[in-house]
Design a protein around this motif. Sequence first.
Motif, PDB file in Angstrom:
ATOM      1  N   GLU A  82      29.105  92.284 -43.656  1.00  0.00           N
ATOM      2  CA  GLU A  82      29.705  93.521 -43.151  1.00  0.00           C
ATOM      3  C   GLU A  82      31.047  93.224 -42.475  1.00  0.00           C
ATOM      4  O   GLU A  82      32.005  93.978 -42.638  1.00  0.00           O
ATOM      5  CB  GLU A  82      28.751  94.197 -42.164  1.00  0.00           C
ATOM      6  N   ARG A  83      31.107  92.128 -41.750  1.00  0.00           N
ATOM      7  CA  ARG A  83      32.373  91.710 -41.131  1.00  0.00           C
ATOM      8  C   ARG A  83      33.423  91.445 -42.213  1.00  0.00           C
ATOM      9  O   ARG A  83      34.569  91.865 -42.105  1.00  0.00           O
ATOM     10  CB  ARG A  83      32.196  90.431 -40.315  1.00  0.00           C
ATOM     11  N   GLU A  84      33.002  90.705 -43.238  1.00  0.00           N
ATOM     12  CA  GLU A  84      33.927  90.364 -44.325  1.00  0.00           C
ATOM     13  C   GLU A  84      34.433  91.620 -45.029  1.00  0.00           C
ATOM     14  O   GLU A  84      35.616  91.732 -45.333  1.00  0.00           O
ATOM     15  CB  GLU A  84      33.252  89.413 -45.308  1.00  0.00           C
ATOM     16  N   LEU A  85      33.539  92.566 -45.280  1.00  0.00           N
ATOM     17  CA  LEU A  85      33.940  93.820 -45.910  1.00  0.00           C
ATOM     18  C   LEU A  85      34.896  94.605 -45.009  1.00  0.00           C
ATOM     19  O   LEU A  85      35.903  95.136 -45.475  1.00  0.00           O
ATOM     20  CB  LEU A  85      32.721  94.684 -46.225  1.00  0.00           C
ATOM     21  N   MET A  86      34.558  94.677 -43.737  1.00  0.00           N
ATOM     22  CA  MET A  86      35.412  95.401 -42.797  1.00  0.00           C
ATOM     23  C   MET A  86      36.820  94.811 -42.782  1.00  0.00           C
ATOM     24  O   MET A  86      37.810  95.532 -42.855  1.00  0.00           O
ATOM     25  CB  MET A  86      34.805  95.376 -41.400  1.00  0.00           C
ATOM     26  N   LEU A  87      36.908  93.493 -42.692  1.00  0.00           N
ATOM     27  CA  LEU A  87      38.212  92.830 -42.683  1.00  0.00           C
ATOM     28  C   LEU A  87      38.957  93.059 -43.986  1.00  0.00           C
ATOM     29  O   LEU A  87      40.173  93.298 -43.988  1.00  0.00           O
ATOM     30  CB  LEU A  87      38.047  91.338 -42.392  1.00  0.00           C
ATOM     31  N   GLU A  88      38.250  92.992 -45.099  1.00  0.00           N
ATOM     32  CA  GLU A  88      38.889  93.233 -46.402  1.00  0.00           C
ATOM     33  C   GLU A  88      39.420  94.656 -46.482  1.00  0.00           C
ATOM     34  O   GLU A  88      40.543  94.883 -46.930  1.00  0.00           O
ATOM     35  CB  GLU A  88      37.906  92.960 -47.544  1.00  0.00           C
ATOM     36  N   TYR A  89      38.646  95.619 -46.034  1.00  0.00           N
ATOM     37  CA  TYR A  89      39.103  97.016 -46.060  1.00  0.00           C
ATOM     38  C   TYR A  89      40.294  97.221 -45.129  1.00  0.00           C
ATOM     39  O   TYR A  89      41.218  97.966 -45.448  1.00  0.00           O
ATOM     40  CB  TYR A  89      37.958  97.958 -45.673  1.00  0.00           C
ATOM     41  N   MET A  90      40.286  96.562 -43.993  1.00  0.00           N
ATOM     42  CA  MET A  90      41.415  96.666 -43.067  1.00  0.00           C
ATOM     43  C   MET A  90      42.674  96.086 -43.704  1.00  0.00           C
ATOM     44  O   MET A  90      43.753  96.681 -43.617  1.00  0.00           O
ATOM     45  CB  MET A  90      41.093  95.962 -41.747  1.00  0.00           C
ATOM     46  N   ARG A  91      42.542  94.925 -44.356  1.00  0.00           N
ATOM     47  CA  ARG A  91      43.705  94.323 -45.032  1.00  0.00           C
ATOM     48  C   ARG A  91      44.210  95.231 -46.145  1.00  0.00           C
ATOM     49  O   ARG A  91      45.424  95.383 -46.333  1.00  0.00           O
ATOM     50  CB  ARG A  91      43.346  92.938 -45.571  1.00  0.00           C
ATOM     51  N   MET A  92      43.305  95.846 -46.880  1.00  0.00           N
ATOM     52  CA  MET A  92      43.700  96.760 -47.950  1.00  0.00           C
ATOM     53  C   MET A  92      44.454  97.960 -47.386  1.00  0.00           C
ATOM     54  O   MET A  92      45.492  98.361 -47.922  1.00  0.00           O
ATOM     55  CB  MET A  92      42.474  97.232 -48.739  1.00  0.00           C
ATOM     56  N   ALA A  93      43.948  98.540 -46.316  1.00  0.00           N
ATOM     57  CA  ALA A  93      44.606  99.694 -45.699  1.00  0.00           C
ATOM     58  C   ALA A  93      45.999  99.317 -45.197  1.00  0.00           C
ATOM     59  O   ALA A  93      46.968 100.067 -45.373  1.00  0.00           O
ATOM     60  CB  ALA A  93      43.745 100.247 -44.558  1.00  0.00           C
ATOM     61  N   LEU A  94      46.126  98.142 -44.588  1.00  0.00           N
ATOM     62  CA  LEU A  94      47.434  97.684 -44.106  1.00  0.00           C
ATOM     63  C   LEU A  94      48.392  97.441 -45.267  1.00  0.00           C
ATOM     64  O   LEU A  94      49.581  97.779 -45.178  1.00  0.00           O
ATOM     65  CB  LEU A  94      47.262  96.407 -43.268  1.00  0.00           C
ATOM     66  N   ALA A  95      47.899  96.880 -46.351  1.00  0.00           N
ATOM     67  CA  ALA A  95      48.750  96.655 -47.526  1.00  0.00           C
ATOM     68  C   ALA A  95      49.220  97.982 -48.117  1.00  0.00           C
ATOM     69  O   ALA A  95      50.393  98.119 -48.492  1.00  0.00           O
ATOM     70  CB  ALA A  95      47.983  95.837 -48.573  1.00  0.00           C
ATOM     71  N   HIS A  96      48.331  98.965 -48.172  1.00  0.00           N
ATOM     72  CA  HIS A  96      48.711 100.279 -48.692  1.00  0.00           C
ATOM     73  C   HIS A  96      49.755 100.925 -47.773  1.00  0.00           C
ATOM     74  O   HIS A  96      50.719 101.513 -48.248  1.00  0.00           O
ATOM     75  CB  HIS A  96      47.495 101.198 -48.827  1.00  0.00           C
ATOM     76  N   ALA A  97      49.548 100.815 -46.477  1.00  0.00           N
ATOM     77  CA  ALA A  97      50.503 101.403 -45.522  1.00  0.00           C
ATOM     78  C   ALA A  97      51.872 100.746 -45.661  1.00  0.00           C
ATOM     79  O   ALA A  97      52.904 101.428 -45.648  1.00  0.00           O
ATOM     80  CB  ALA A  97      49.978 101.257 -44.098  1.00  0.00           C
ATOM     81  N   ALA A  98      51.893  99.436 -45.822  1.00  0.00           N
ATOM     82  CA  ALA A  98      53.165  98.725 -45.967  1.00  0.00           C
ATOM     83  C   ALA A  98      53.855  99.117 -47.277  1.00  0.00           C
ATOM     84  O   ALA A  98      55.061  99.352 -47.303  1.00  0.00           O
ATOM     85  CB  ALA A  98      52.933  97.216 -45.932  1.00  0.00           C
ATOM     86  N   ASP A 128      53.489 101.884 -48.921  1.00  0.00           N
ATOM     87  CA  ASP A 128      53.869 103.296 -48.908  1.00  0.00           C
ATOM     88  C   ASP A 128      54.879 103.631 -47.802  1.00  0.00           C
ATOM     89  O   ASP A 128      55.130 104.790 -47.524  1.00  0.00           O
ATOM     90  CB  ASP A 128      52.620 104.175 -48.745  1.00  0.00           C
ATOM     91  N   GLY A 129      55.408 102.597 -47.154  1.00  0.00           N
ATOM     92  CA  GLY A 129      56.435 102.822 -46.138  1.00  0.00           C
ATOM     93  C   GLY A 129      55.886 103.080 -44.748  1.00  0.00           C
ATOM     94  O   GLY A 129      56.602 103.531 -43.873  1.00  0.00           O
ATOM     95  N   GLY A 130      54.613 102.776 -44.544  1.00  0.00           N
ATOM     96  CA  GLY A 130      54.025 102.933 -43.216  1.00  0.00           C
ATOM     97  C   GLY A 130      54.490 101.815 -42.300  1.00  0.00           C
ATOM     98  O   GLY A 130      55.370 101.030 -42.629  1.00  0.00           O
ATOM     99  N   THR A 131      53.909 101.738 -41.149  1.00  0.00           N
ATOM    100  CA  THR A 131      54.342 100.745 -40.148  1.00  0.00           C
ATOM    101  C   THR A 131      53.453  99.511 -40.140  1.00  0.00           C
ATOM    102  O   THR A 131      53.316  98.867 -39.127  1.00  0.00           O
ATOM    103  CB  THR A 131      54.360 101.380 -38.758  1.00  0.00           C
ATOM    104  N   ALA A 132      52.852  99.204 -41.239  1.00  0.00           N
ATOM    105  CA  ALA A 132      51.980  98.026 -41.286  1.00  0.00           C
ATOM    106  C   ALA A 132      52.781  96.767 -41.410  1.00  0.00           C
ATOM    107  O   ALA A 132      53.907  96.718 -41.763  1.00  0.00           O
ATOM    108  CB  ALA A 132      51.017  98.124 -42.464  1.00  0.00           C
TER     109      ALA A 132
END
Length: 147
Positions: free
Chosen positions: A125-141, A143-147
């Motif tokens: 669950e930790r590994e999945l959470m971290l992977e999802y967080m990295r994915m969200a940050l990559a998408h934000a970066a 798409d021009g977000g502040t990641a």
Amino acid sequence: MAFNRMESATYLASLLAKSFSRALHERGQKLGFAPGQFPVLLELWAEEGLTQKQLLDRLDIEQATMANTLGRMERDGLIVRRKHPQDRRSQQIFLTERAREIEAAAKEAAVAADQSLLSGLRQFERELMLEYMRMALAHAARDGGTA
């Protein structure tokens, strides 16, 4: 559409960041650093002699915030600034011996803060959470977000 903060990734990420900051603050205070200084220390432990501009680019924070953080770190005896040998307008930032001495303990404090916050999760669950967080940050970066 009603806003439910407990269904908002942004809101929950903010709460998680605050919790991590508090947990790191408790541990870091004993070592002589603040949570906001930890990302700068990580960059300098990896590569000393960076300029303020290089740190800004790597950490993606505001210029004023960086200037204040570096000022506090200098005051607290964690860094020293030296004139850049090729660019007279720039200064390179170096760790003090004190900052070098706390590296292992500071990283252990960050790991302990992570473990404390995620203690109720199983490893996958930790590994999945971290992977999802990295994915969200990559998408934000991307798409021009502040990641």
